[in-house]
Design an enzyme around this catalytic site. Structure first.
Site, PDB file in Angstrom:
ATOM      1  N   HIS A 167      28.083   8.690  -7.334  1.00  0.00           N
ATOM      2  CA  HIS A 167      28.696   7.858  -6.299  1.00  0.00           C
ATOM      3  C   HIS A 167      29.205   6.612  -7.018  1.00  0.00           C
ATOM      4  O   HIS A 167      28.484   5.628  -7.170  1.00  0.00           O
ATOM      5  CB  HIS A 167      27.636   7.522  -5.246  1.00  0.00           C
ATOM      6  CG  HIS A 167      28.166   6.770  -4.078  1.00  0.00           C
ATOM      7  ND1 HIS A 167      27.416   5.845  -3.380  1.00  0.00           N
ATOM      8  CD2 HIS A 167      29.372   6.801  -3.467  1.00  0.00           C
ATOM      9  CE1 HIS A 167      28.148   5.343  -2.407  1.00  0.00           C
ATOM     10  NE2 HIS A 167      29.331   5.899  -2.441  1.00  0.00           N
TER      11      HIS A 167
ATOM     12  N   ASP B 279      35.292   6.530  -5.491  1.00  0.00           N
ATOM     13  CA  ASP B 279      34.024   6.746  -4.793  1.00  0.00           C
ATOM     14  C   ASP B 279      33.148   7.894  -5.281  1.00  0.00           C
ATOM     15  O   ASP B 279      31.944   7.773  -5.290  1.00  0.00           O
ATOM     16  CB  ASP B 279      34.309   6.937  -3.297  1.00  0.00           C
ATOM     17  CG  ASP B 279      33.083   6.717  -2.437  1.00  0.00           C
ATOM     18  OD1 ASP B 279      32.327   5.753  -2.698  1.00  0.00           O
ATOM     19  OD2 ASP B 279      32.858   7.487  -1.505  1.00  0.00           O
TER      20      ASP B 279
ATOM     21  N   SER C 231      27.598  -0.905  -1.381  1.00  0.00           N
ATOM     22  CA  SER C 231      28.600  -1.621  -0.608  1.00  0.00           C
ATOM     23  C   SER C 231      28.529  -3.132  -0.860  1.00  0.00           C
ATOM     24  O   SER C 231      27.447  -3.704  -0.864  1.00  0.00           O
ATOM     25  CB  SER C 231      28.307  -1.327   0.860  1.00  0.00           C
ATOM     26  OG  SER C 231      29.430  -1.626   1.597  1.00  0.00           O
TER      27      SER C 231
ATOM     28  N   ARG D 128      28.138   6.440   9.678  1.00  0.00           N
ATOM     29  CA  ARG D 128      27.340   7.666   9.599  1.00  0.00           C
ATOM     30  C   ARG D 128      26.034   7.473  10.355  1.00  0.00           C
ATOM     31  O   ARG D 128      25.568   6.361  10.537  1.00  0.00           O
ATOM     32  CB  ARG D 128      27.010   8.005   8.135  1.00  0.00           C
ATOM     33  CG  ARG D 128      28.158   8.592   7.351  1.00  0.00           C
ATOM     34  CD  ARG D 128      27.751   8.855   5.911  1.00  0.00           C
ATOM     35  NE  ARG D 128      27.126   7.674   5.323  1.00  0.00           N
ATOM     36  CZ  ARG D 128      25.823   7.496   5.193  1.00  0.00           C
ATOM     37  NH1 ARG D 128      24.959   8.419   5.583  1.00  0.00           N
ATOM     38  NH2 ARG D 128      25.356   6.381   4.660  1.00  0.00           N
TER      39      ARG D 128
ATOM     40  N   ARG E 138      37.606   0.640   8.663  1.00  0.00           N
ATOM     41  CA  ARG E 138      37.968   1.405   7.462  1.00  0.00           C
ATOM     42  C   ARG E 138      39.399   1.896   7.497  1.00  0.00           C
ATOM     43  O   ARG E 138      40.020   1.956   8.544  1.00  0.00           O
ATOM     44  CB  ARG E 138      37.066   2.634   7.345  1.00  0.00           C
ATOM     45  CG  ARG E 138      35.622   2.266   7.099  1.00  0.00           C
ATOM     46  CD  ARG E 138      35.010   3.191   6.103  1.00  0.00           C
ATOM     47  NE  ARG E 138      33.684   2.753   5.703  1.00  0.00           N
ATOM     48  CZ  ARG E 138      33.250   2.792   4.454  1.00  0.00           C
ATOM     49  NH1 ARG E 138      34.038   3.199   3.493  1.00  0.00           N
ATOM     50  NH2 ARG E 138      32.034   2.423   4.165  1.00  0.00           N
TER      51      ARG E 138
ATOM     52  N   LYS F  48      32.614  -2.597  -6.377  1.00  0.00           N
ATOM     53  CA  LYS F  48      33.025  -1.318  -6.988  1.00  0.00           C
ATOM     54  C   LYS F  48      34.541  -1.100  -6.905  1.00  0.00           C
ATOM     55  O   LYS F  48      35.191  -0.807  -7.898  1.00  0.00           O
ATOM     56  CB  LYS F  48      32.281  -0.209  -6.226  1.00  0.00           C
ATOM     57  CG  LYS F  48      32.202   1.114  -6.921  1.00  0.00           C
ATOM     58  CD  LYS F  48      31.218   2.046  -6.214  1.00  0.00           C
ATOM     59  CE  LYS F  48      31.551   2.208  -4.767  1.00  0.00           C
ATOM     60  NZ  LYS F  48      31.381   3.420  -4.119  1.00  0.00           N
ATOM     61  N   THR F  49      35.107  -1.262  -5.694  1.00  0.00           N
ATOM     62  CA  THR F  49      36.542  -1.019  -5.519  1.00  0.00           C
ATOM     63  C   THR F  49      37.350  -2.117  -6.206  1.00  0.00           C
ATOM     64  O   THR F  49      38.312  -1.858  -6.928  1.00  0.00           O
ATOM     65  CB  THR F  49      36.886  -0.940  -4.014  1.00  0.00           C
ATOM     66  OG1 THR F  49      36.040   0.038  -3.421  1.00  0.00           O
ATOM     67  CG2 THR F  49      38.328  -0.533  -3.799  1.00  0.00           C
TER      68      THR F  49
ATOM     69  N   LYS G 211      31.200  12.901   3.592  1.00  0.00           N
ATOM     70  CA  LYS G 211      29.870  12.822   2.992  1.00  0.00           C
ATOM     71  C   LYS G 211      29.119  14.150   3.095  1.00  0.00           C
ATOM     72  O   LYS G 211      28.214  14.414   2.304  1.00  0.00           O
ATOM     73  CB  LYS G 211      29.050  11.691   3.624  1.00  0.00           C
ATOM     74  CG  LYS G 211      29.581  10.294   3.287  1.00  0.00           C
ATOM     75  CD  LYS G 211      29.709  10.034   1.789  1.00  0.00           C
ATOM     76  CE  LYS G 211      30.051   8.579   1.499  1.00  0.00           C
ATOM     77  NZ  LYS G 211      30.416   8.328   0.095  1.00  0.00           N
TER      78      LYS G 211
END
Length: 542
Positions: free
Chosen positions: A221, A258, A239, A59, A323, A243-244, A201
């Site tokens: 988030h 997410d 990041s 981004r 990604r 989290k994942t 986003k």
């Protein structure tokens, strides 16, 4: 069939799109075929489409704008995250984009976001590139054939990577690319960047404004999962904090990885219909769910191939931010509805490279709001010679780039929901122990999983806690499957004085970062911060 197509053309003319050849709601297989045929992508050895997003591989936060008008002027937290653009400049850019797309072959798709039926928001997306359209298929929720018949959009996304604004200054933007949200017209406009995350986003940012302001829903988030007995857990983290990894648990069903909403009646629902995961250094044993989800229908971005047509996940020569997007049904263990009730535990994941935060601590409501608004993690020192110190990194609400409102608004909402629902909030340090990065070592994933499992099983409900004298955090003295000596970080350092010095340094970073929020945060929240200030004084309330 001809009539339907004619109708669809008329539909597009209302957006200013003329003489377009439109491909409407094509299947993933068809979009993949077109992408390959047009030489815009190639297939991996297992038939997954891989593309290159071109100049932008992430981004571009400095080129994100919100239209400043009657709806947004007094609500938005204007500043470096939320930059204003005038309605007039937006209109000019929108006309530029629709003129640019006119006469071209384009791809249209109808989908929706927000899995909880009451909050469902229909999104019509028009893209210049076939693979951007595949991304939208993967990431948004997919209506049934029946639902598509009378589809009426709430929001429109226009995505034209090939349009680069020739005179940015004249349009009130910084450079040729832009991502703009117009809350009055309900349009997200993306130009000059093919990075697919801008689409996702853009809509997330829109929901982060609409849901709290209009629907009393807290947007988050975070990832979320639910256990056999219906107890839901939420994982916040920037990041690289886990989290994942930590929300993928064989004993629990994934709600999403997410973006979620928390409703007034304590339902946690996924905004999306897919996952957008980092794949740098991906291996099947580290991330089995993600690895196995990379199959036909998924979309890989900016990866490098080996000679045999397999992806070299270690290769970051295009970007570190490689990604994959895939529809959530590529994962086996999912909560079918993508929503669940009864949030019982919230985890704030932080990778503390200073090695001073406890591996697990229980937060009071004030501390929970303070740490949520702070959104702390530490980036490990870069690869440059001579940089050995970790760098503290704060992202408000663990998602500052996408939050149009003042972080304290989300913090107060979280605090209130926590108290009403009787939720426990935990700070989990997935970073270092026994010293900072370069001295200590990273806390074993096995131990972190044991802490989370222990919490979810209620094993930490009735143990003794002690308070960390610098951060004020409550550390359990016992946790099944975890060596007790690591639970108080000071015990793990050879020199206690070195621990105290480093901890005070981090406490100071917290205080400095929080100054910009203090004006809008309640006393309870401010008191949730570290107990030691930069003058090394303990706060009175200790």
């Amino acid at each position: 069939m001809k009539d339907a197509t004619t109708v669809k053309h008329t539909v597009l003319e209302q957006y200013g799109l003329k003489d377009v050849k439109v491909n409407w709601n094509l299947s993933p297989e068809k979009l993949q075929q077109i992408t390959v045929d047009k030489g815009m992508g190639k297939e991996t050895s297992n038939g997954t489409l891989a593309i290159n997003t071109g100049k932008f591989t992430g981004r571009s936060p400095q080129d994100r704008f919100l239209v400043k008008d009657n709806y947004t002027a007094d609500k938005v937290w204007w500043g470096k995250t939320n930059k204003p653009i005038s309605p007039k400049n937006f209109e000019k850019l929108k006309n530029e984009v629709t003129n640019y797309l006119s006469g071209k072959e384009i791809y249209a798709r109808d989908g929706y976001v927000c899995a909880e039926p009451e909050f469902r928001t229909n999104i019509r997306t028009i893209t210049e590139l076939p693979w951007s359209n595949l991304f939208v298929y993967n990431m948004f929720l997919r209506p049934s054939e029946k639902e598509l018949e009378n589809f009426k959009e709430d929001w429109l996304v226009l995505c034209a990577p090939g349009y680069v604004c020739p005179d940015p200054k004249a349009y009130g933007i910084r450079q040729g690319n832009f991502s703009i949200i117009n809350f009055t017209q309900k349009i997200a406009l993306v130009g000059g960047s093919a990075y697919t995350g801008e689409i996702k986003k853009g809509i997330f940012s829109a929901l982060n404004m609409i849901l709290p302001v209009e629907k009393n829903v807290l947007p988050m988030h975070c990832s979320a999962n639910v256990g056999k007995y219906g107890n839901t857990a939420i994982f916040f983290g920037l990041s690289g904090t886990g989290k994942t990894t930590l929300s993928a648990d064989p004993d629990r069903k994934l709600i999403g990885d997410d973006e979620h909403g928390w409703t007034a009646d304590n339902t946690i629902f996924n905004f999306e219909g897919g996952c957008y995961a980092k794949v740098i250094d991906l291996t099947e044993e580290k991330e089995p769910d993600i690895f196995r989800a990379i199959k036909p229908g998924a979309l890989l971005e900016n990866v490098i191939f080996k000679d045999n047509g397999e992806v070299d996940y270690k290769d970051s020569s295009i970007t570190q931010n490689t990604r994959v997007s895939y529809p959530i049904y590529h994962i086996d263990n999912i909560q079918e509805t993508l929503y669940a009730n009864n949030p019982k535990n919230i985890f704030f994941l932080t990778c503390d490279a200073f090695g001073v935060l406890p591996p697990v601590s229980k937060l009071t409501p004030g501390q929970a709001a303070y740490h949520f608004i702070s959104g702390y993690t530490a980036k490990v020192a870069g690869t440059e010679a001579g940089i050995t110190e970790p760098v503290p990194s704060f992202s408000a609400c663990f998602g500052e780039p996408f939050m149009p409102l003042h972080p304290a608004v989300y913090g107060e909402m979280l605090s209130k929901k926590m108290q009403e629902a009787g939720v426990n909030v935990w700070l989990i340090n997935t970073g270092w122990s026994a010293g900072p990065y370069g001295v200590g070592s990273r806390i074993k994933l096995k131990y972190t999983r044991a802490m989370i499992t222990g919490i979810l099983n209620g094993d930490l409900d009735n143990v003794d806690y002690e308070q960390n004298f610098i951060f004020g955090l409550y550390m359990p003295k016992y946790c099944p499957g975890v060596p007790s000596e690591i639970l108080d970080p000071m015990n793990t350092w050879l020199q206690k004085g070195a621990y105290i010095g480093k901890a005070i340094q981090l406490a100071h970073s917290f205080h400095l970062n929080f100054e910009k929020f203090a004006g809008q945060a309640s006393e309870q929240i401010i008191e949730g911060g570290p107990l030691i200030d930069e003058h090394h004084h303990l706060h009175e309330h200790f």
